[in-house]
Design a protein around this motif. Structure first.
Motif, mmCIF file in Angstrom:
data_model
loop_
_atom_site.group_PDB
_atom_site.id
_atom_site.type_symbol
_atom_site.label_atom_id
_atom_site.label_comp_id
_atom_site.label_asym_id
_atom_site.label_seq_id
_atom_site.Cartn_x
_atom_site.Cartn_y
_atom_site.Cartn_z
ATOM 1 N N ALA A 258 0.832 -1.208 0.000
ATOM 2 C CA ALA A 258 0.000 0.000 0.000
ATOM 3 C C ALA A 258 0.866 1.257 0.000
ATOM 4 O O ALA A 258 0.587 2.222 -0.720
ATOM 5 C CB ALA A 258 -0.928 -0.002 1.208
ATOM 6 N N SER A 264 -5.334 1.397 -2.850
ATOM 7 C CA SER A 264 -6.011 0.285 -2.184
ATOM 8 C C SER A 264 -6.320 -0.829 -3.166
ATOM 9 O O SER A 264 -6.221 -2.015 -2.833
ATOM 10 C CB SER A 264 -7.316 0.780 -1.542
ATOM 11 O OG SER A 264 -7.069 1.763 -0.566
ATOM 12 N N ALA A 293 -11.962 -2.053 -0.449
ATOM 13 C CA ALA A 293 -11.007 -1.242 -1.201
ATOM 14 C C ALA A 293 -11.633 0.035 -1.755
ATOM 15 O O ALA A 293 -10.916 0.965 -2.133
ATOM 16 C CB ALA A 293 -10.416 -2.062 -2.352
ATOM 17 N N THR A 379 -3.358 5.527 2.863
ATOM 18 C CA THR A 379 -3.578 4.341 2.025
ATOM 19 C C THR A 379 -3.211 3.070 2.776
ATOM 20 O O THR A 379 -3.912 2.051 2.690
ATOM 21 C CB THR A 379 -2.741 4.438 0.734
ATOM 22 O OG1 THR A 379 -3.078 5.647 0.053
ATOM 23 C CG2 THR A 379 -3.025 3.264 -0.185
ATOM 24 N N VAL A 383 -5.895 -0.045 3.592
ATOM 25 C CA VAL A 383 -5.693 -1.429 3.157
ATOM 26 C C VAL A 383 -5.669 -2.390 4.341
ATOM 27 O O VAL A 383 -6.362 -3.412 4.349
ATOM 28 C CB VAL A 383 -4.392 -1.542 2.335
ATOM 29 C CG1 VAL A 383 -4.025 -3.005 2.087
ATOM 30 C CG2 VAL A 383 -4.538 -0.808 1.008
#
Length: 409
Positions: A258, A264, A293, A379, A383
């Protein structure tokens, strides 16, 4: 190293353009206003596309749910956990911004009309959730109404079965087209943001730069603590000490991916493999992770709350009171839903913050700069939050002994 730089090439270009624009503003002062129209063009392009993009993305996601392999229980548990963890992330950052207010130095004047009509609570509720005419749906002043309409259209399409399939394909096609349109607009973003920040810094100087430094100093420690403490707690709730062990043993690959890709969606294959090793059943991980996601973003909730508190500070607005805080939490959840895997997709969440609060168009570039800087850790949290959420869903559906069952298989 080259691949990581390539993945972050666009955010780095945006960051450089903001820095160059800021330097121009510091050197030329008010004279930098001459290039402000270049920034206005960029903002107008984004506001032009945001309404159809939000409609098509939400409606198509809901309309096509019936074509995916999932169980009603998985969906119910997943949505509950997504909402709860998103609220927790928002509240964590809310507490941090109340204790350490960002954006309190520049105090940009907020222009308000002199003749504001007062309306009753009933009228406010009607105007908040409905509009009198279809064409009013596509005004940026009615973003929440459009979201409700998109959800209803998606549900109606899904319930229509085979007859609704052509329309569902139309919605999916529309979503893809408008995402591509945003990609095209984002090619102009470095010029637009650079020009706008030249004007902004030229007018308000170093106070605004100091506010940005303060915002970054708030986000990174809070994000790291949420990742370390919050996810450890979620893993414990899903499987006790063994759950913590499995989570931390397998989560580093998705986390690093990530950080390296900044996406994602790009991290999804690695995340699916990691949750498989954690023992999450196939039907659960293949439902929770793809949807997570796009609609479950704890890191984006953290950054959205920071952006809201920041923009309240720079416009010298009152960021206190239960009503204000609850609205902010709700907007954090909604802005997390409209975040997408496209380059610069965070602008969609920022557009939602601006439109739902009725802020002036000038607020968009001010908060977008924060998004560029905090994107990597956001991010990563998005994730890895999907991973631990899949563990929580498994715990809720399979019971306390789910980890022993997966070991026996």
């Amino acid at each position: 190293m080259r691949e990581k730089l390539k993945a972050y090439r666009f955010p780095l270009i945006l960051l450089v353009s903001i820095i160059v624009g800021s330097v121009i503003g510091l050197i030329y002062g008010d004279k930098a206003n001459v290039i402000k129209p270049l920034g206005d063009i960029f903002l107008n392009l984004l506001f032009m596309v945001v309404m159809p993009l939000v409609f098509f993305s939400i409606a198509s996601a809901i309309a096509n749910m019936n074509s995916m392999k999932r169980f009603g229980k998985i969906m119910g548990s997943m949505i509950t956990i997504f909402i709860v963890t998103g609220i927790i992330a928002s509240v964590v950052m809310l507490v941090a911004t109340v204790l350490f207010p960002p954006g309190s130095g520049a105090n940009i004047p907020l222009e308000t009309p002199d003749d504001v009509e007062q309306s009753s609570l009933a009228e406010q509720l009607v105007n908040t959730f409905t509009v009198p005419d279809f064409v009013d749906l596509f005004s940026k002043d009615n973003m929440l109404v459009l979201i409700i309409f998109a959800v209803l259209v998606g549900v109606a399409t899904g319930l229509s079965g085979e007859q609704g399939r052509p329309f569902a394909k139309f919605l999916s096609s529309g979503s893809e087209i408008f995402m591509k349109l945003v990609q095209l607009i984002m090619y102009y973003a470095p010029i637009g943001l650079g020009a706008y920040f030249a004007s902004l810094i030229g007018q308000f100087g170093t106070d605004l730069i100091g506010d940005y430094a303060k915002a970054v100093l708030i986000y990174y420690p809070v994000a790291i603590l949420y990742f370390a403490i919050g996810f450890t707690l979620y893993a414990f709730l899903s499987g006790g000490k063994k759950g913590i062990g499995r989570f931390w043993k397998n989560i580093l690959n998705p986390a690093v991916t990530a950080l390296g890709t900044g996406s994602s969606i790009a991290s999804l294959p690695v995340n699916l493999e990691a949750t498989k090793r954690m023992g999450v059943p196939k039907d659960i991980r293949e439902t929770v992770l793809p949807l997570g996601a796009t609609i479950h973003m704890d890191g984006s909730c953290l950054s959205a709350m920071l952006k809201i508190a920041f923009v309240f500070g720079v416009f010298d607005m009152d960021f206190t009171g239960i009503d204000t805080f609850l609205t902010a939490i709700g907007i954090c959840l909604l802005s997390g839903i409209v975040m997408s895997g496209i380059p610069g997709g965070g602008f969609m969440g920022e557009l939602m913050i601006v439109t739902l609060y009725g802020l002036p168009i000038e607020a968009l570039p001010i908060i977008s700069a924060i998004g560029v800087v905090v994107d990597p850790p956001a991010t990563m949290i998005n994730v890895t939050g999907d991973s631990v959420s899949s563990m929580l869903v498994t715990r809720q559906l399979e019971g306390n002994g789910w980890m022993e069952k997966t070991e026996a298989e």
